[in-house]
Design a protein around this motif. Structure first.
Motif, PDB file in Angstrom:
ATOM      1  N   MET A  51     -28.918 -38.041  -7.369  1.00 34.68           N
ATOM      2  CA  MET A  51     -28.357 -38.944  -6.370  1.00 34.68           C
ATOM      3  C   MET A  51     -27.578 -40.055  -7.060  1.00 34.68           C
ATOM      4  N   ALA A  52     -26.265 -40.041  -6.833  1.00 39.80           N
ATOM      5  CA  ALA A  52     -25.398 -41.045  -7.429  1.00 39.80           C
ATOM      6  C   ALA A  52     -25.466 -42.322  -6.596  1.00 39.80           C
ATOM      7  N   THR A  53     -25.883 -43.399  -7.244  1.00 40.74           N
ATOM      8  CA  THR A  53     -26.061 -44.664  -6.546  1.00 40.74           C
ATOM      9  C   THR A  53     -25.913 -45.828  -7.514  1.00 40.74           C
ATOM     10  N   THR A  54     -25.384 -46.927  -7.020  1.00 45.93           N
ATOM     11  CA  THR A  54     -25.282 -48.132  -7.844  1.00 45.93           C
ATOM     12  C   THR A  54     -26.654 -48.740  -8.093  1.00 45.93           C
ATOM     13  N   LYS A  55     -27.680 -48.263  -7.406  1.00 47.61           N
ATOM     14  CA  LYS A  55     -29.038 -48.814  -7.524  1.00 47.61           C
ATOM     15  C   LYS A  55     -29.890 -48.094  -8.571  1.00 47.61           C
ATOM     16  N   ALA A  56     -29.321 -47.109  -9.254  1.00 53.57           N
ATOM     17  CA  ALA A  56     -30.077 -46.306 -10.224  1.00 53.57           C
ATOM     18  C   ALA A  56     -30.337 -47.070 -11.519  1.00 53.57           C
ATOM     19  N   HIS A  57     -31.401 -46.679 -12.198  1.00 57.95           N
ATOM     20  CA  HIS A  57     -31.750 -47.246 -13.502  1.00 57.95           C
ATOM     21  C   HIS A  57     -31.145 -46.421 -14.636  1.00 57.95           C
ATOM     22  N   GLU A  89     -34.248 -45.374   1.885  1.00 56.45           N
ATOM     23  CA  GLU A  89     -35.425 -44.577   2.230  1.00 56.45           C
ATOM     24  C   GLU A  89     -35.370 -43.180   1.606  1.00 56.45           C
ATOM     25  N   ILE A  90     -34.183 -42.682   1.322  1.00 59.50           N
ATOM     26  CA  ILE A  90     -34.048 -41.419   0.587  1.00 59.50           C
ATOM     27  C   ILE A  90     -34.187 -41.675  -0.909  1.00 59.50           C
ATOM     28  N   LEU A  91     -33.541 -42.727  -1.399  1.00 53.85           N
ATOM     29  CA  LEU A  91     -33.552 -43.023  -2.835  1.00 53.85           C
ATOM     30  C   LEU A  91     -34.963 -43.267  -3.374  1.00 53.85           C
ATOM     31  N   VAL A  92     -35.792 -43.979  -2.646  1.00 56.14           N
ATOM     32  CA  VAL A  92     -37.124 -44.298  -3.163  1.00 56.14           C
ATOM     33  C   VAL A  92     -37.984 -43.051  -3.354  1.00 56.14           C
ATOM     34  N   ASP A  93     -37.717 -42.014  -2.581  1.00 54.61           N
ATOM     35  CA  ASP A  93     -38.456 -40.759  -2.749  1.00 54.61           C
ATOM     36  C   ASP A  93     -37.900 -39.908  -3.888  1.00 54.61           C
ATOM     37  N   HIS A  94     -36.751 -40.307  -4.451  1.00 55.30           N
ATOM     38  CA  HIS A  94     -36.084 -39.533  -5.505  1.00 55.30           C
ATOM     39  C   HIS A  94     -35.640 -40.450  -6.647  1.00 55.30           C
ATOM     40  N   GLU A  95     -36.399 -41.498  -6.920  1.00 56.20           N
ATOM     41  CA  GLU A  95     -35.980 -42.498  -7.901  1.00 56.20           C
ATOM     42  C   GLU A  95     -35.687 -41.902  -9.275  1.00 56.20           C
ATOM     43  N   ASP A  96     -36.457 -40.914  -9.702  1.00 57.05           N
ATOM     44  CA  ASP A  96     -36.235 -40.298 -11.014  1.00 57.05           C
ATOM     45  C   ASP A  96     -34.949 -39.474 -11.072  1.00 57.05           C
ATOM     46  N   GLU A  97     -34.404 -39.136  -9.929  1.00 51.63           N
ATOM     47  CA  GLU A  97     -33.167 -38.346  -9.876  1.00 51.63           C
ATOM     48  C   GLU A  97     -31.945 -39.207  -9.553  1.00 51.63           C
ATOM     49  N   CYS A  98     -32.102 -40.509  -9.542  1.00 48.95           N
ATOM     50  CA  CYS A  98     -30.983 -41.409  -9.255  1.00 48.95           C
ATOM     51  C   CYS A  98     -30.193 -41.686 -10.537  1.00 48.95           C
ATOM     52  N   VAL A  99     -28.874 -41.605 -10.440  1.00 47.39           N
ATOM     53  CA  VAL A  99     -27.996 -41.870 -11.583  1.00 47.39           C
ATOM     54  C   VAL A  99     -26.863 -42.795 -11.134  1.00 47.39           C
ATOM     55  N   ARG A 100     -26.338 -43.524 -12.082  1.00 44.90           N
ATOM     56  CA  ARG A 100     -25.249 -44.447 -11.772  1.00 44.90           C
ATOM     57  C   ARG A 100     -24.115 -44.290 -12.769  1.00 44.90           C
ATOM     58  N   ILE A 101     -22.935 -44.679 -12.340  1.00 41.57           N
ATOM     59  CA  ILE A 101     -21.760 -44.745 -13.201  1.00 41.57           C
ATOM     60  C   ILE A 101     -21.646 -46.209 -13.643  1.00 41.57           C
ATOM     61  N   PRO A 102     -21.638 -46.478 -14.950  1.00 43.36           N
ATOM     62  CA  PRO A 102     -21.526 -47.864 -15.396  1.00 43.36           C
ATOM     63  C   PRO A 102     -20.188 -48.472 -14.954  1.00 43.36           C
ATOM     64  N   MET A 103     -20.251 -49.731 -14.567  1.00 41.58           N
ATOM     65  CA  MET A 103     -19.035 -50.445 -14.191  1.00 41.58           C
ATOM     66  C   MET A 103     -19.248 -51.939 -14.382  1.00 41.58           C
ATOM     67  N   PHE A 104     -18.176 -52.666 -14.385  1.00 46.08           N
ATOM     68  CA  PHE A 104     -18.221 -54.111 -14.554  1.00 46.08           C
ATOM     69  C   PHE A 104     -19.079 -54.718 -13.460  1.00 46.08           C
ATOM     70  N   GLU A 105     -19.871 -55.719 -13.803  1.00 51.73           N
ATOM     71  CA  GLU A 105     -20.898 -56.249 -12.904  1.00 51.73           C
ATOM     72  C   GLU A 105     -20.388 -56.765 -11.565  1.00 51.73           C
ATOM     73  N   ASP A 106     -19.160 -57.216 -11.460  1.00 57.10           N
ATOM     74  CA  ASP A 106     -18.644 -57.734 -10.190  1.00 57.10           C
ATOM     75  C   ASP A 106     -18.034 -56.661  -9.302  1.00 57.10           C
ATOM     76  N   THR A 107     -18.142 -55.398  -9.704  1.00 53.16           N
ATOM     77  CA  THR A 107     -17.569 -54.296  -8.929  1.00 53.16           C
ATOM     78  C   THR A 107     -18.643 -53.682  -8.051  1.00 53.16           C
ATOM     79  N   ARG A 108     -18.337 -53.515  -6.754  1.00 52.57           N
ATOM     80  CA  ARG A 108     -19.316 -52.920  -5.830  1.00 52.57           C
ATOM     81  C   ARG A 108     -19.493 -51.436  -6.082  1.00 52.57           C
TER      82      ARG A 108
END
Length: 163
Positions: free
Chosen positions: A76-82, A108-127
């Motif tokens: 799951m691609a999300t800005t909230k991933a670790h 509510e979907i992400l919390v059930d799949h936290e280990d499968e969450c991934v993010r694309i790095p970006m500058f901190e002020d970018t949504r």
């Protein structure tokens, strides 16, 4: 590979992602509600003549998608991933999911799949990054890890003499 769009809102993005899916022999999974009709000219314009060649399926909701695909491995691609998208190992039959352009995958979907969450790095002020760009970035990393299986790896220049 498989790309999943959860409640996509913008037809141009879905059309462009569909075109990328055809070019990479990737199946596209669309989870309702869609913010557009699949008959809209914007989808077909963005997907060009590739749209009729697209392998895709539409689902009523997330549960329907999971059930019909036997609870697959879904990144799951999300800005909230670790984790960064390059830090995980993708298998050739994995699914990569992206949320709607305006709000992303629901927590509510992400919390059930936290280990499968991934993010694309970006500058901190970018949504966020545009959905079709994000899909291409993560998909091509997954394909690279699988040695671009089934894809053409070489091109050919034509020996044209320009005057």
């Amino acid at each position: 590979m498989n790309i999943v769009l959860y409640e996509p809102e913008i037809p141009y993005n879905t059309g462009n992602i569909g075109r990328t899916c055809v070019a990479t022999n990737t199946k596209l999974h669309l989870i309702k509600p869609l913010g557009f009709s699949l008959d809209q000219k914007e989808i077909k314009r963005a997907g060009l003549d590739y749209w009729p060649k697209l392998d895709y399926e539409v689902y009523e909701n997330f549960e329907d998608f999971m059930k019909k695909n036997n609870n697959p491995k879904v990144w799951m691609a999300t800005t909230k991933a670790h984790k960064v998208y390059t830090d995980v190992s993708y298998k050739s039959d994995d699914y990569i999911m992206f949320g709607p352009e305006s709000r992303g995958i629901p927590e509510e979907i992400l919390v059930d799949h936290e280990d499968e969450c991934v993010r694309i790095p970006m500058f901190e002020d970018t949504r966020s990054i545009n959905l079709c760009n994000s899909a291409a970035i993560v998909l091509y990393e997954a394909l690279r890890q699988n040695h671009f299986e089934g894809l053409s790896l070489t091109g050919e220049l034509h020996n044209l003499h320009w005057k």
